[in-house]
Design a protein around this motif. Structure first.
Motif, short mmCIF file in Angstrom:
data_model
loop_
_atom_site.label_atom_id
_atom_site.label_comp_id
_atom_site.label_asym_id
_atom_site.label_seq_id
_atom_site.Cartn_x
_atom_site.Cartn_y
_atom_site.Cartn_z
N LEU A 84 9.51 -6.47 -2.28
CA LEU A 84 9.65 -6.94 -0.91
C LEU A 84 8.30 -6.85 -0.21
O LEU A 84 7.63 -5.81 -0.28
CB LEU A 84 10.66 -6.07 -0.16
N VAL A 85 7.92 -7.92 0.46
CA VAL A 85 6.69 -7.93 1.27
C VAL A 85 7.11 -8.10 2.72
O VAL A 85 7.67 -9.13 3.10
CB VAL A 85 5.73 -9.06 0.86
N GLU A 86 6.87 -7.07 3.51
CA GLU A 86 7.28 -7.06 4.91
C GLU A 86 6.09 -7.44 5.79
O GLU A 86 5.10 -6.69 5.89
CB GLU A 86 7.79 -5.67 5.29
N LEU A 87 6.18 -8.59 6.43
CA LEU A 87 5.11 -9.14 7.26
C LEU A 87 5.49 -8.95 8.73
O LEU A 87 5.97 -9.87 9.38
CB LEU A 87 4.89 -10.62 6.93
N GLY A 88 5.29 -7.74 9.23
CA GLY A 88 5.75 -7.41 10.56
C GLY A 88 4.83 -7.88 11.66
O GLY A 88 3.74 -8.42 11.42
N GLY A 89 5.26 -7.66 12.90
CA GLY A 89 4.48 -8.10 14.05
C GLY A 89 3.18 -7.36 14.21
O GLY A 89 2.27 -7.83 14.90
N ALA A 90 3.06 -6.18 13.59
CA ALA A 90 1.81 -5.41 13.65
C ALA A 90 1.29 -5.09 12.26
O ALA A 90 0.10 -5.25 11.99
CB ALA A 90 2.01 -4.12 14.44
N PHE A 91 2.17 -4.62 11.37
CA PHE A 91 1.78 -4.12 10.06
C PHE A 91 2.32 -5.00 8.93
O PHE A 91 3.33 -5.68 9.09
CB PHE A 91 2.30 -2.69 9.85
N THR A 92 1.67 -4.91 7.78
CA THR A 92 2.15 -5.50 6.54
C THR A 92 2.39 -4.38 5.53
O THR A 92 1.54 -3.50 5.38
CB THR A 92 1.14 -6.50 5.96
N ALA A 93 3.53 -4.39 4.87
CA ALA A 93 3.87 -3.37 3.88
C ALA A 93 4.55 -4.04 2.70
O ALA A 93 4.94 -5.21 2.77
CB ALA A 93 4.78 -2.30 4.50
N ALA A 94 4.71 -3.29 1.61
CA ALA A 94 5.40 -3.82 0.44
C ALA A 94 6.13 -2.69 -0.26
O ALA A 94 5.67 -1.54 -0.26
CB ALA A 94 4.42 -4.48 -0.52
N VAL A 95 7.29 -3.01 -0.84
CA VAL A 95 8.13 -2.01 -1.51
C VAL A 95 8.60 -2.59 -2.84
O VAL A 95 9.01 -3.75 -2.92
CB VAL A 95 9.35 -1.63 -0.65
N ALA A 96 8.53 -1.77 -3.89
CA ALA A 96 8.93 -2.19 -5.23
C ALA A 96 10.29 -1.62 -5.59
O ALA A 96 10.56 -0.44 -5.35
CB ALA A 96 7.89 -1.72 -6.26
N VAL A 97 11.13 -2.45 -6.19
CA VAL A 97 12.49 -2.07 -6.59
C VAL A 97 12.66 -2.35 -8.07
O VAL A 97 12.37 -3.46 -8.54
CB VAL A 97 13.55 -2.85 -5.79
N ALA A 98 13.14 -1.37 -8.82
CA ALA A 98 13.47 -1.55 -10.23
C ALA A 98 14.84 -0.94 -10.47
O ALA A 98 15.09 0.20 -10.07
CB ALA A 98 12.43 -0.88 -11.13
N GLY A 99 15.72 -1.69 -11.08
CA GLY A 99 17.06 -1.18 -11.35
C GLY A 99 17.81 -0.79 -10.09
O GLY A 99 18.60 0.16 -10.09
N GLY A 100 17.57 -1.52 -9.01
CA GLY A 100 18.26 -1.26 -7.76
C GLY A 100 17.76 -0.07 -6.99
O GLY A 100 18.33 0.29 -5.97
N ARG A 101 16.66 0.54 -7.45
CA ARG A 101 16.12 1.73 -6.79
C ARG A 101 14.68 1.48 -6.35
O ARG A 101 13.92 0.79 -7.04
CB ARG A 101 16.13 2.93 -7.76
N ILE A 102 14.31 2.06 -5.25
CA ILE A 102 12.92 1.98 -4.78
C ILE A 102 12.06 2.89 -5.65
O ILE A 102 12.34 4.08 -5.78
CB ILE A 102 12.81 2.38 -3.31
N VAL A 103 11.01 2.32 -6.25
CA VAL A 103 10.17 3.09 -7.17
C VAL A 103 8.71 3.18 -6.74
O VAL A 103 7.93 3.91 -7.34
CB VAL A 103 10.25 2.52 -8.60
N ASP A 104 8.33 2.42 -5.71
CA ASP A 104 6.94 2.46 -5.26
C ASP A 104 6.86 1.75 -3.92
O ASP A 104 7.77 1.01 -3.53
CB ASP A 104 6.02 1.78 -6.28
#
Length: 361
Positions: A161-181
């Protein structure tokens, strides 16, 4: 069945999404300044739609699952990483959480990425912001949407997931339905308002890094716009060399972050874009085009018309915590098993130094 609300506290807006037995009954967005100027009025609006089984409240960098009414002063400083009198950041957010805690609402504070046991310890070294609590919530929405769209069990979902917010940009990795990074807005790509990760030498040259500095120096500044008032829609038609550089830097930084996190996900099934800037077609199209060379890339649709993705995901988590149909989602994300503090993995500075900065003994 549960009647719940999820809250997403953003730099630009504070959004709320309510679910009653899985159906949307509340879908609203307030300007952050308006909501924080009168917390009692904001809370009265939520109380008016009660009774409620649970509210997933604004949690900043996150805490292990905690009732807001039980959160100590130390908990709140660790969640929002600001000492008393600190002028930077989203001013008034802690006051809103305090008012929520004192209300009749059943509010819980939820974890950030760094608190989750599903993220391997080596990835947490010298990290605080791996993704705030609202990024965990947006990721929850992405997992559920992917599973439904492709007919996969939640436990088989792998994405970035790449979150392109109004101030910040972040990213989250999911493997097997779980957040891993994850990589958070203050430690990752350049944001619309925020600079993202600082070159260590830039931090040295700055002499000090106050909280306010984390909220400036982003793409808007590169474009030469007023960082506090510029609309992301201006990216739709860059017309000066500075604006073109700003857009190119913003897009490339987001793409690099997504691809870097993909290393933590064996063959991600897709990249998913969310957040305010993802809906600016010039931005979203450019990122989808570049990431599409590596995996299918799409925009997170969500199920509400107004509330941001983080609020929708927070509502899903609240529903699962309250025993609703999203129980499996909460179990996979290990929300109840979250532990520790955002300071637990620091080696570059002593933990005690970090606590002193927050005026914690």
């Amino acid at each position: 069945m549960p009647r719940v609300i999820g809250i997403d506290p953003g730099t630009v807006s504070i959004d709320v999404c309510g679910l009653d037995n899985g159906r949307v009954f509340l879908d609203h967005s307030w300007a952050t300044r308006e909501a924080l100027a009168d917390p009692r009025r904001f809370i009265a609006r939520l109380e008016a739609v009660g009774p409620l089984d649970l509210v997933a409240g604004p949690s900043g960098y996150g805490l292990p699952l905690t009732w807001a009414r039980d959160a100590s002063e130390e908990d709140l400083r660790l969640a929002f990483l600001a000492a008393p009198g600190e002028t930077g950041g989203v001013g008034g957010l802690r006051a809103l959480v305090g008012a929520l805690a004192a209300s009749t609402l059943p509010v819980v504070l939820t974890p950030g990425v760094v608190h989750l046991p599903t993220v391997p310890a080596p990835r947490k070294v010298n990290r605080v912001d791996m993704g705030t609590a609202d990024k965990v919530c947006a990721t929850a929405l992405a997992i559920v949407e992917h599973a439904r769209q492709f007919g996969r069990p939640l436990g088989e979902v792998s994405l970035v997931l790449v979150e392109l917010g109004g101030a910040f940009t972040a990213a989250v990795a999911v493997a097997g339905g779980r957040i891993v990074d994850g990589v958070g807005g203050t430690s990752g790509p350049i944001g619309f308002r925020a600079a993202g990760a600082l070159d260590g030498e830039v931090a040295y040259l700055a002499g000090e890094v106050p909280k306010a500095m984390l909220f400036r120096g982003g793409a808007a500044a590169v474009a030469g716009w007023d960082e506090t008032s510029a609309s992301p829609d201006r990216f739709a038609d860059p017309s000066t060399p500075s604006e073109e550089i700003a857009l190119a830097a913003y897009v490339e930084s987001a793409v690099k972050a997504a691809l870097a996190l993909a290393a933590s996900v064996p063959s991600p099934q897709e990249f998913v874009l969310s957040g305010r800037l993802a809906h600016v077609e010039a931005v979203g199209h450019a990122i989808r085009q570049r990431l599409g060379l590596f995996a299918p890339t799409r925009l997170l649709q969500g199920f509400a018309r107004t509330a941001k993705e983080g609020a929708q995901g927070a509502a899903l988590i609240a529903d699962g915590l309250a025993g609703g149909s999203n129980r499996e989602l909460v179990e996979l994300l290990a929300i109840r098993e979250a532990r520790g503090t955002v300071l637990d993995h620091l080696y570059v500075i002593p933990r005690e130094q970090a606590r002193r900065r927050l005026e914690l003994s």
